[in-house]
Design an enzyme around this catalytic site. Structure first.
Site, mmCIF file in Angstrom:
data_model
loop_
_atom_site.group_PDB
_atom_site.id
_atom_site.type_symbol
_atom_site.label_atom_id
_atom_site.label_comp_id
_atom_site.label_asym_id
_atom_site.label_seq_id
_atom_site.Cartn_x
_atom_site.Cartn_y
_atom_site.Cartn_z
ATOM 1 C CD GLU A 84 43.369 -50.556 17.269
ATOM 2 O OE1 GLU A 84 43.849 -49.987 18.395
ATOM 3 O OE2 GLU A 84 44.232 -51.306 16.859
ATOM 4 C CD GLU A 115 53.795 -32.486 7.395
ATOM 5 O OE1 GLU A 115 54.636 -31.629 8.076
ATOM 6 O OE2 GLU A 115 53.716 -33.585 7.443
#
Length: 302
Positions: A84, A115
């Site tokens: 953004e 992960e």
């Protein structure tokens, strides 16, 4: 590694023990009551957040980047915040980067075991040529995700500034990072669902990290996003509105100034306020590193 049973984010919430027996409105009220606690908990970390912002903004002005790393919800929040920044602040796509364990496909669907690999994060950072000029922010509600720990350790080995954003006190990440931001939001409404309060806390922290850093490097004038890029019709109109708000001119005058400078919002504002033409306005702004207030002070004092 800390056992899950000893982690705050994995504990049971007494307020929601019988949530499965409640009406819809009662369920929502329980969730809402827990969510209300998050901003006050984040506020307790303001000093650490401010320290991180100062490091990030200084890094930007020195040619460095902000790199987020995380897995699952935490990784997605980092990718979201990074994605953004270009439309909001006109930044290059590489200035704020979000890396998620498992790569881009993990944004939409979980990638098994990604992960759990510290080495995977090191490879991801090497792929983007991470250096000691960059700031690394590791995000993990648990504070113990191996992917993130691997990245933090690698960044420290290069001499880069490291920041952790986690929700468990005394997690491994807090011991590694130079700056530890640790909003301890407590037990989730649904036990272990750290996408909820922990995710909300992380989002609030990331909002502050990028927003405050962008303000400190001149991307905001007053409270207006003056480097917004016109990538769609809504943002074209937003540019016009921003110029009008900043200068008090009409929509037509704002559009005229924007068109003269290639719809560069900041330059249009400075043109109108200083009385300079587009070329000279752009030159003075560049000399003042894009800070409108500094450019106006120089112009009015000359």
């Amino acid at each position: 590694m800390v056992e899950i049973s000893r982690m705050v984010t994995e504990s049971r919430n007494e307020s929601s023990m019988d949530i499965d027996t409640k009406s819809t409105e009662e369920i929502l009220q329980i969730i809402n009551n827990e969510d209300k606690k998050v901003p006050e908990i984040v506020a307790k970390e303001m000093g650490n957040i401010a320290t991180a912002v100062d490091k990030i903004s200084h890094g930007f002005l020195s040619g460095g980047r902000l790199i987020y790393i995380g897995a699952g919800t935490s990784g997605r929040l980092g990718v979201l915040d990074a994605s953004e920044c270009p439309p909001t602040y006109g930044t290059p796509a590489e200035m704020v980067v979000g890396l998620i364990a498992g790569g881009e496909k993990a944004i939409l669907k979980a990638v098994e075991n990604a992960e759990d690999s510290p080495e995977l994060c090191v490879s991801d950072l090497q792929r983007i040529s991470f250096s000691n000029k960059d700031i690394l922010v590791g995000i993990a509600a648990s504070g113990r995700t191996p992917y993130v720990i691997g990245g933090l350790n690698y960044a420290k080995s290069l001499g880069a500034t490291t920041v952790s954003v986690s929700c468990n006190p005394n997690g491994e990440m807090t011991k590694i990072a130079d700056i530890a931001i640790t909003p301890v939001v407590g037990a989730e409404v649904v036990t272990g669902s750290s996408r909820m309060k922990a995710g909300t806390a992380q989002k609030l922290v990331l909002n502050m990290l990028t927003t405050a850093s962008m303000i400190k490097i001149g991307k905001v004038y007053g409270n207006l996003m003056v480097d917004v890029e016109a990538t769609n019709e809504k943002l074209v109109k937003r540019q016009t509105h921003i110029v009008v708000e900043a200068t008090g001119v009409s929509d037509a005058e704002a559009d005229n100034a924007l068109n003269q400078c290639g719809r560069h919002c900041k330059t249009a504002i400075f043109m109108i306020l200083s009385g300079l033409d587009a070329s000279k306005a752009g030159e003075v702004l560049a000399q003042q590193n894009g800070f409108i207030r500094q450019a106006l002070t120089v112009t009015r004092g000359s």
